[in-house]
Design a protein around this motif. Structure first.
Motif, PDB file in Angstrom:
ATOM      1  N   THR A  76       0.809  -1.214   0.000  1.00  9.36           N
ATOM      2  CA  THR A  76       0.000   0.000   0.000  1.00  9.36           C
ATOM      3  C   THR A  76       0.847   1.271   0.000  1.00  9.36           C
ATOM      4  OG1 THR A  76      -1.734   1.236   1.171  1.00  9.36           O
ATOM      5  CG2 THR A  76      -0.195  -0.006   2.527  1.00  9.36           C
ATOM      6  N   SER A  77       0.327   2.299  -0.664  1.00  9.11           N
ATOM      7  CA  SER A  77       0.982   3.612  -0.666  1.00  9.11           C
ATOM      8  C   SER A  77       0.402   4.518   0.407  1.00  9.11           C
ATOM      9  CB  SER A  77       0.819   4.273  -2.047  1.00  9.11           C
ATOM     10  OG  SER A  77      -0.554   4.414  -2.391  1.00  9.11           O
ATOM     11  N   ASP A  78      -0.547   3.994   1.187  1.00  4.37           N
ATOM     12  CA  ASP A  78      -1.156   4.754   2.284  1.00  4.37           C
ATOM     13  C   ASP A  78      -0.200   4.797   3.469  1.00  4.37           C
ATOM     14  OD1 ASP A  78      -2.672   5.871   4.296  1.00  4.37           O
ATOM     15  OD2 ASP A  78      -4.227   4.313   4.280  1.00  4.37           O
ATOM     16  N   TYR A  91       2.341  -0.153   5.888  1.00  6.52           N
ATOM     17  CA  TYR A  91       2.976   0.755   4.926  1.00  6.52           C
ATOM     18  C   TYR A  91       4.488   0.602   4.983  1.00  6.52           C
ATOM     19  CZ  TYR A  91       4.821   5.069   2.908  1.00  6.52           C
ATOM     20  OH  TYR A  91       5.532   5.986   2.173  1.00  6.52           O
ATOM     21  N   GLN A 151       1.131   5.239  -7.476  1.00  9.02           N
ATOM     22  CA  GLN A 151       0.237   5.651  -6.399  1.00  9.02           C
ATOM     23  C   GLN A 151      -1.067   6.195  -6.990  1.00  9.02           C
ATOM     24  OE1 GLN A 151       2.291   8.007  -3.298  1.00  9.02           O
ATOM     25  NE2 GLN A 151       4.232   7.430  -4.259  1.00  9.02           N
ATOM     26  N   PRO A 152      -2.205   5.896  -6.331  1.00  6.18           N
ATOM     27  CA  PRO A 152      -2.346   5.106  -5.110  1.00  6.18           C
ATOM     28  C   PRO A 152      -2.300   3.610  -5.395  1.00  6.18           C
ATOM     29  CG  PRO A 152      -4.501   5.814  -5.841  1.00  6.18           C
ATOM     30  CD  PRO A 152      -3.502   6.455  -6.785  1.00  6.18           C
ATOM     31  N   SER A 153      -1.863   2.847  -4.401  1.00  2.00           N
ATOM     32  CA  SER A 153      -1.839   1.394  -4.490  1.00  2.00           C
ATOM     33  C   SER A 153      -2.403   0.805  -3.202  1.00  2.00           C
ATOM     34  CB  SER A 153      -0.413   0.888  -4.694  1.00  2.00           C
ATOM     35  OG  SER A 153       0.058   1.183  -5.996  1.00  2.00           O
ATOM     36  N   ASN A 167      -5.204  -3.945  -8.164  1.00  2.00           N
ATOM     37  CA  ASN A 167      -5.099  -2.534  -8.523  1.00  2.00           C
ATOM     38  C   ASN A 167      -5.440  -2.417 -10.008  1.00  2.00           C
ATOM     39  OD1 ASN A 167      -4.353   0.115  -9.138  1.00  2.00           O
ATOM     40  ND2 ASN A 167      -2.638   0.092  -7.699  1.00  2.00           N
TER      41      ASN A 167
END
Length: 391
Positions: A348-350, A356, A367-369, A376
């Motif tokens: 995740t790109s969060d 993360y 991003q976002p992922s 995705n």
């Protein structure tokens, strides 16, 4: 649209707990027991199976597209063979559907990936088992997989054993998490090799890639680490060699290499995966380990995208690479395979998420992922548009 895609994928990939019943046997399975000769290249006889789980993900992705030209290309991806990741105890249940349509001429690729303290040097793909839960790994993960393979003697299986595990012990031994996981990794991989040493199985132990164990200082220790565990398992005869570039981005035969102009390039002569297969293969032979390889070409069609060689997460601009084939042009490389299912996230790109990893937030990461393993859609479409050869 995002909610619609999620709903389609949830329906396609919903899983129950591992069944206690015998798995459904393929109606197209061989008429007699399969016996794979791991001293030969089995990929010249068998085709990597387009497993039902990835097919369902791709079909759901196609349904979510509006561009008719893109839809037509995307539909073809479902027919490409790829490895199925059994990356949790619950996901062993994926095996039952995957075996149901396996014909005799195909080989089902499975990734064995659930070691205690998994991915000790990363956060995005940490596993479900703590570093000291080796008994659970054996009894609740490996043993059920062994039972399912034994219940399907008339089908062929190719296994990639524990991506990133032994390479981490070579290069990240200074990390507390990797020190804690060392004994479980070595014991767990040895147990997996020993128990999965079945006549209808061929195994490849993960060895990272040329930008990892390919450094001159890492070749010998890397080969000796794999050989030690292999010998501790009793040198199982169904181990064919090693897997490289799994979920990776390195080119097979790019010369000069993608990072050949880097300031430290003089310390790594493995500037492409072909050279790595040759050099690491030679080191393995010296160490007493089988040395034939399979190479992941699932997402390595485009080079020059990464800022640094070690950047591994959802590389932006990537494309689907060469389809699975045994025509590699190299005697040590058994086959090009699709190890990582293209479209499933690396992490995740969060930045607020528990899992993360900063690599997934780098400028060269898409991003976002979503979380590792989740679909995705935008990334899948990018891989499709940048595919070489094109679909």
């Amino acid at each position: 649209m995002k909610a619609e895609i999620a709903a389609i994928l949830l329906a396609a990939g919903a899983l129950a707990a591992p069944s206690e019943k015998a798995p459904r046997k393929s109606a197209a399975a061989c008429s007699s027991a399969v016996k794979l000769d791991a001293s030969t290249n089995v990929w010249t006889k068998y085709k990597l199976h387009p497993n039902t789980f990835y097919r369902s993900e791709v079909n759901a992705a196609v349904e979510a597209m509006s561009d008719s030209s893109l839809k037509s290309k995307a539909a073809k991806v479902a027919d490409v063979g790829s490895f199925l990741w059994l990356d949790s105890i619950a996901n062993i249940a994926k095996f039952d559907d995957a075996i149901s349509d396996l014909p005799c001429e195909n080989i089902l690729g499975l990734v064995i990936y659930d070691l205690p303290g998994r991915d000790c040097a990363a956060k995005a793909s940490n596993g479900e088992l703590a570093y000291n839960e080796i008994s659970k790994y054996k009894s609740q993960y490996i043993d059920p997989i062994v039972a399912k393979l034994k219940a399907n003697p008339n089908s062929a299986f190719a296994l990639i054993i524990e991506p990133d595990s032994l390479p981490n012990l070579v290069t990240n031994a200074d990390l507390t998490t990797c020190r804690q996981s060392k004994s479980a990794y070595e014991e767990g991989v040895a147990y997996a090799l020993k128990q999965l040493n079945l006549p209808n199985v061929v195994m490849y132990i993960d060895a990272g890639h040329g930008g990892w164990l390919g450094w001159d200082a890492n070749l010998k220790p890397g080969a000796e680490e794999l050989a030690k565990v292999y010998k501790n398992a009793g040198s199982p005869k169904q181990v064919r060699g090693f897997a490289t570039n799994i979920a990776g981005w390195n080119a097979w035969d790019l010369s000069p290499g993608e990072f050949s102009s880097a300031s430290d390039a003089k310390y790594n002569s493995c500037q492409n995966e072909k050279t790595y297969v040759q050099k690491f293969g030679a080191a393995l032979k010296t160490a007493g380990h089988p040395n034939h390889a399979i190479v992941d070409t699932g997402r390595n069609a485009v080079t020059g995208l990464r800022e640094e060689w070690g950047n591994w997460c959802n590389v932006n601009g990537a494309g689907f690479g060469v389809r699975p084939t045994s025509s590699t042009g190299d005697s040590l490389a058994d086959a090009f395979v699709w190890g990582k299912p293209g479209g499933e996230s690396d992490g995740t790109s969060d930045s607020s998420a528990t899992r993360y990893d900063s690599f997934c937030g780098k400028p060269d990461a898409f991003q976002p992922s979503p979380e590792a393993g989740e679909w995705n859609q935008a990334y899948f479409e990018m891989l499709l548009q940048n595919a070489k050869p094109s679909f």
